[in-house]
Design an enzyme around this catalytic site. Structure first.
Site, PDB file in Angstrom:
ATOM      1  N   GLY A  33      -0.883  17.049   0.608  1.00 28.58           N
ATOM      2  CA  GLY A  33      -1.251  18.400   1.019  1.00 28.58           C
ATOM      3  C   GLY A  33      -0.053  18.987   1.719  1.00 28.58           C
ATOM      4  CB  SER A  50       3.127  17.373   6.363  1.00 32.03           C
ATOM      5  OG  SER A  50       4.309  18.153   6.353  1.00 32.03           O
ATOM      6  CB  CYS A 108       2.810  13.227  -0.579  1.00 29.63           C
ATOM      7  SG  CYS A 108       3.964  14.590  -0.851  1.00 29.63           S
ATOM      8  NE  ARG A 141       6.691  22.173  -1.584  1.00 31.70           N
ATOM      9  CZ  ARG A 141       7.518  23.007  -0.940  1.00 31.70           C
ATOM     10  NH1 ARG A 141       8.332  23.782  -1.610  1.00 31.70           N
ATOM     11  NH2 ARG A 141       7.505  23.076   0.375  1.00 31.70           N
ATOM     12  CG  HIS A 149       0.750  12.605  -4.915  1.00 36.96           C
ATOM     13  ND1 HIS A 149       0.056  12.911  -3.772  1.00 36.96           N
ATOM     14  CD2 HIS A 149       1.873  13.359  -4.886  1.00 36.96           C
ATOM     15  CE1 HIS A 149       0.717  13.819  -3.077  1.00 36.96           C
ATOM     16  NE2 HIS A 149       1.834  14.104  -3.732  1.00 36.96           N
ATOM     17  CD  GLU A 195      -3.009  11.095  -4.512  1.00 33.14           C
ATOM     18  OE1 GLU A 195      -2.441   9.983  -4.480  1.00 33.14           O
ATOM     19  OE2 GLU A 195      -2.532  12.120  -3.989  1.00 33.14           O
TER      20      GLU A 195
END
Lengths: 298, 202
Positions: free
Chosen positions: B51, B53, B83, B140, B175, B177
């Protein structure tokens, strides 16, 4: 890069950035100072613009991509993702925005369309795109062209959430109808909606859009953000709603909290208190057809 | 193991749903979205999702949930950050004073591979999770510029550290997920089961 397994700008990395923005608020900003206020309030991204939609509406004339200078200054001012708008069908503006290194392009009805027949072929770009929609068919057409995120169009620059609600209900209702159909009804549904058949089948099976589903166009208060989240929006765009209000930092922060705790009325009551005046707003029923931005694009 | 273990996914902002799905698909645990202290108290371990931070850090600060998570971590609760989650776990963030949990002895650099147009996927060899490489999706993404003495490096991309472990804290710059490969989540669920049966250590 020397690593032979490396692949840049994959579909998964484009939709992935949209996934990372879920639960957040994307705010329109016109100066680096606005951008810093937005970041400080907890925005997940900013939309870099020359004018917010309320001013575009008031000024009239042709609204185009913003000056690259403004976009670059805003990119330099914050560490969060920066989005920018290109006109519908104006792939040259999109190429320029990609060259500037913006993180997301909004092919937006808020700007004056450059092509009334064709939207941008978004698969041809490394940068991900978000597009507006008024119903499920429009959402799936844009995804078919390569949009990695969908948002409701709403009616930008009005401070009136009614159109965003109409569009989100149309999208979510459309999804529920597809889910309840038998498989042999799906081709007729695709024809009727004017949507790609494979995406219609996917929505029928999964019960959701193939990419994140956000909301925009008229959100002005923490309660508006909560309403859209409860109707199915996974994140919120706030255009004129913040920097056209009387106390932008407080309102921005309150809408961020409201987006996270959208289903907890006691938190919403707390953050809604003492925010001052919301933006100047417009009764959408009094707008002439040619002043409606949502009807731009198809 | 008659009782199914509950794994929290911090639900302030980010790809919460993708992590919940991954936890469910391990078949070993039930996910719980955590947005307040009561929900935190009910979980055996916590995933910090991807997300923004800065957004998640500010909300951790404003709600006081950050302090509660840090206290649970000190008493041995396992945490896995992806991340943005890795950034929140770091004690040091290059050039930034943004709010964080600051639990792992690592220094991270944000957006270290460039802007979104530079986001990428690559095979990441990480023997801890099996012989076949993981498919790393980097969005990113950050990387670990410095890892302290107590930090084990689990994987690198080219010369950059992208997965680390320190005691019961695990972090990846990428990631899992988003890939459907459940090995990292299954590993984390096993760590949480171990922590429940030996709560004092850590």
């Amino acid at each position: 890069m020397s690593d032979p397994t490396t692949e840049k700008a994959t579909w998964r990395s484009k939709v992935g950035l949209a996934e990372m923005l879920k639960g957040g608020v994307i705010m329109d900003v016109v100066t680096p100072e606005h951008a810093r206020i937005a970041e400080e309030a907890g925005a997940v991204a900013v939309m870099a613009l020359e004018r917010v939609p309320a001013d575009i509406r008031a000024t009239g004339g042709v609204a185009r991509m913003s000056d690259p200078k403004i976009i670059k200054e805003i990119m330099a001012a914050v560490s969060i993702p920066v989005m920018a708008k290109a006109r519908i069908g104006h792939f040259a503006e999109a190429q320029i925005l990609e060259a500037l290194g913006v993180d997301f392009i909004d092919e937006s009805e808020v700007l004056t369309p450059a092509d009334e027949q064709h939207h941008i072929n978004k698969h041809a770009f490394k940068v991900p795109f978000v597009c507006g929609c008024r119903d499920l068919g429009e959402a799936l057409r844009r995804i078919g062209e390569g949009a990695a995120m969908i948002r409701t169009k709403g009616e930008a620059g009005t401070g009136n959430v009614v159109e965003a609600v109409r569009h989100m209900r149309a999208v979510m209702g459309g999804i529920r109808r597809l889910q309840s159909m038998s498989e042999d009804e799906l081709m007729a549904a695709a024809k009727e909606m004017g949507a790609p058949y494979d995406l219609v089948v996917e929505v029928h099976k999964t019960g959701k859009l193939p990419v994140p589903n956000f909301s925009a166009g008229g959100i002005a208060t923490p309660a508006d953000a909560s309403l859209m989240r409860q109707l199915g929006a996974e994140a919120i765009f706030v255009g004129s709603g913040i920097f056209k209000s009387s106390d932008p930092p407080a309102r921005a922060k309150a809408i961020v909290t409201a987006c996270t705790y959208y289903d907890r009325p006691e938190v919403l009551a707390e953050v809604s208190e003492g925010l001052g005046e919301a933006m100047f707003s417009i009764d959408v029923r009094k707008l002439d057809d040619q002043d409606r931005m949502a009807s731009r694009g198809w | 193991m008659s009782e199914t273990i509950r794994i929290g996914v911090l639900g302030l902002q980010g790809d919460v749903e993708a992590h919940c799905d991954a936890v469910i698909r391990t078949g070993q645990a039930v996910p719980v979205v955590v947005r307040d202290r009561d929900e935190l108290a009910a979980v055996a371990g916590l995933i910090l999702p991807g997300g923004e931070s800065t957004t998640i850090g500010k909300l951790l600060d404003r709600t006081g949930l950050g302090a509660a998570i840090a206290a649970r971590a000190r008493s041995g609760m396992p945490i896995y950050g992806t991340c943005a989650g890795m950034i929140l776990l770091a004690t040091a963030i290059c050039g930034s004073q943004q709010p964080r949990l600051g639990l792992m002895d690592i220094e991270v650099e944000r957006n270290a591979f460039g802007r979104q147009v530079d986001s990428f996927e690559a095979d990441i060899a990480a023997p801890r999770f099996g012989a076949t490489p993981l498919r790393g999706v980097f969005i990113r993404a950050p990387y670990v510029r410095r890892a302290g003495a107590g930090v084990e490096v689990l994987a690198s991309y080219e010369t950059r550290i992208v997965a680390v472990e320190q005691g019961r804290l695990l972090a990846t710059a990428f990631h899992p997920e988003l890939t459907g490969d459940l090995r990292v989540h299954a590993y984390f669920v096993r760590q949480c089961m171990g922590a429940v049966s030996a709560p004092q250590i850590g």
